[in-house]
Design a protein around this motif. Sequence first.
Motif, mmCIF file in Angstrom:
data_model
loop_
_atom_site.group_PDB
_atom_site.id
_atom_site.type_symbol
_atom_site.label_atom_id
_atom_site.label_comp_id
_atom_site.label_asym_id
_atom_site.label_seq_id
_atom_site.Cartn_x
_atom_site.Cartn_y
_atom_site.Cartn_z
ATOM 1 N N VAL A 1 0.846 -1.199 0.000
ATOM 2 C CA VAL A 1 0.000 0.000 0.000
ATOM 3 C C VAL A 1 0.881 1.249 0.000
ATOM 4 O O VAL A 1 1.870 1.324 0.746
ATOM 5 N N TYR B 1 -8.021 3.850 -3.683
ATOM 6 C CA TYR B 1 -9.043 4.333 -2.758
ATOM 7 C C TYR B 1 -8.807 5.825 -2.484
ATOM 8 O O TYR B 1 -7.724 6.353 -2.728
ATOM 9 N N GLN C 1 -13.671 2.992 -2.738
ATOM 10 C CA GLN C 1 -12.893 2.683 -3.942
ATOM 11 C C GLN C 1 -13.187 3.731 -5.009
ATOM 12 O O GLN C 1 -14.338 4.162 -5.166
ATOM 13 N N LYS D 1 -1.873 -1.404 -3.906
ATOM 14 C CA LYS D 1 -3.021 -0.558 -3.567
ATOM 15 C C LYS D 1 -2.515 0.859 -3.276
ATOM 16 O O LYS D 1 -1.410 1.027 -2.742
ATOM 17 N N ASN E 1 -8.119 -0.670 -7.516
ATOM 18 C CA ASN E 1 -7.047 -0.803 -6.510
ATOM 19 C C ASN E 1 -6.684 0.539 -5.865
ATOM 20 O O ASN E 1 -5.786 0.598 -5.027
ATOM 21 N N ILE F 1 -9.030 -3.365 2.751
ATOM 22 C CA ILE F 1 -7.956 -3.971 1.953
ATOM 23 C C ILE F 1 -7.509 -5.302 2.572
ATOM 24 O O ILE F 1 -7.190 -6.263 1.869
ATOM 25 N N THR G 1 -0.647 1.557 -10.688
ATOM 26 C CA THR G 1 0.187 0.915 -9.659
ATOM 27 C C THR G 1 1.585 1.529 -9.527
ATOM 28 O O THR G 1 2.397 1.029 -8.741
#
Length: 466
Positions: A6, A308, A301, A138, A306, A334, A122
Amino acid sequence: MKSYDVAIIGSGPGGYVAAIRCAQLGMKTAIIEKYSTLGGTCLNVGCIPSKALLSSSHHYEEATKHFEDHGIEIPGDIKVNLEKMIGRKQAVVDQTTGGIDFLMKKNNIDVFEGLGSFIDATHIKIEGKDAQEIEAKKVIIATGSKPSNLPFISLDKERIITSTEALKLKEVPKHLIIIGGGVIGLELGQVYRRLGAEVTVIEYMDRIIPTMDAGLSKELNKVFKKAKCKMMLSHKVQSVERKGDEVVVKAENKKGEVVEFKGDYCLVSVGRKPYTEGLNLEAAGVKMNDRGQVEVNEHLQTSTSNIYAIGDVIKGAMLAHKAEEEGTFVAETIAGQKPHIDYNLIPGVVYTWPEVAAVGKTEEELKADNVAYKVGQFPFRALGRARASGDIEGFVKILADKTTDEVLGVHMIGARCADLIAEAVVSMEYRASAEDISRMSHAHPTFAEAVKEAALAATDNRALHV
């Protein structure tokens, strides 16, 4: 390239709490902050510094106006050393933000200083001191908000200022004009009124703190008028101009007349707006709504599954504790847990003195929804504890369902209400009735007895001490 489970962009109360909870749940976590200190607006230029100045100015007012009533005589003049007061405020901020640094280290969270922006869903580019690219499975957007402005006002941040500049003035204004009668403007207005400034509040709506229960607005308005603040309600600001060291504000009243105000400082306090600049949301496919907020579903979300978003950057009240709850909520989501947030039970507080606090529905909302309700109200002046300390202004009002007696809203203005509201939140979380609260023992003498008495009044109109 470093990889994480994360990554959180923004280190305010929502961001740093999300980071801690993610780390507690076993995730490899990174947090990205563009400024050199953690804590976001709240810790650096919002909640914490404003409360420090409110506390200091409250002490000054007590010493100059109320100590004598308590038999405390101070020889000579009592003076304000604004530089020292601002210095103390900064020391409190430094200690608090330093505490966040400690928490990041304690929880093995990697901290990156720089502006974070999406390369794709990502991958995040960090520009600044820790320039690099990182990868995260995430991502949580927690970039918060910044002060709003009116389109025709030019903020020079010297005489025409926002709350950020108001927290570090080098002199007490002679006449501070405040545009906006909301929480931030009123808190800072009270600070400088206590320190000797003439204060004028110009509010577009017909009452201050317009989103709160009308009874609280009316009572707080009385408090400000008693302090000799000029409260110009139903006034629409038309122009703000600086002429040397003078600021001239023109506003139209409800009669259509243009009124002119002159002061040496003008605080523009018309709310806050989501801060998303530089995030490059498009690269990650994250959608925003027409209000500039990041769109989220019930799991917080975004349109990219992925990623938030939490806090001021999404819909809802712009409150530090709301952001914290959402940060915890996302971390646990998550991790596969099933957390919940009841947005109706997130309290709102104004840290003036007397303090104002509320949770649940207002009378206006219950009327609009055609809900049959009953009211129980109790004045602080009827409390022994309030008389003992001299804090007799205000009341507690409880709204309960007329049929079931379930508490639907609690609204209070008075000493220590910022703390007292927690009792109401707990009660409503467990769907207590007014009678439930009235049957709980409350220590005597305390301010909390006003909650019990208001509950008694709502239950069967049987408050004991009024």
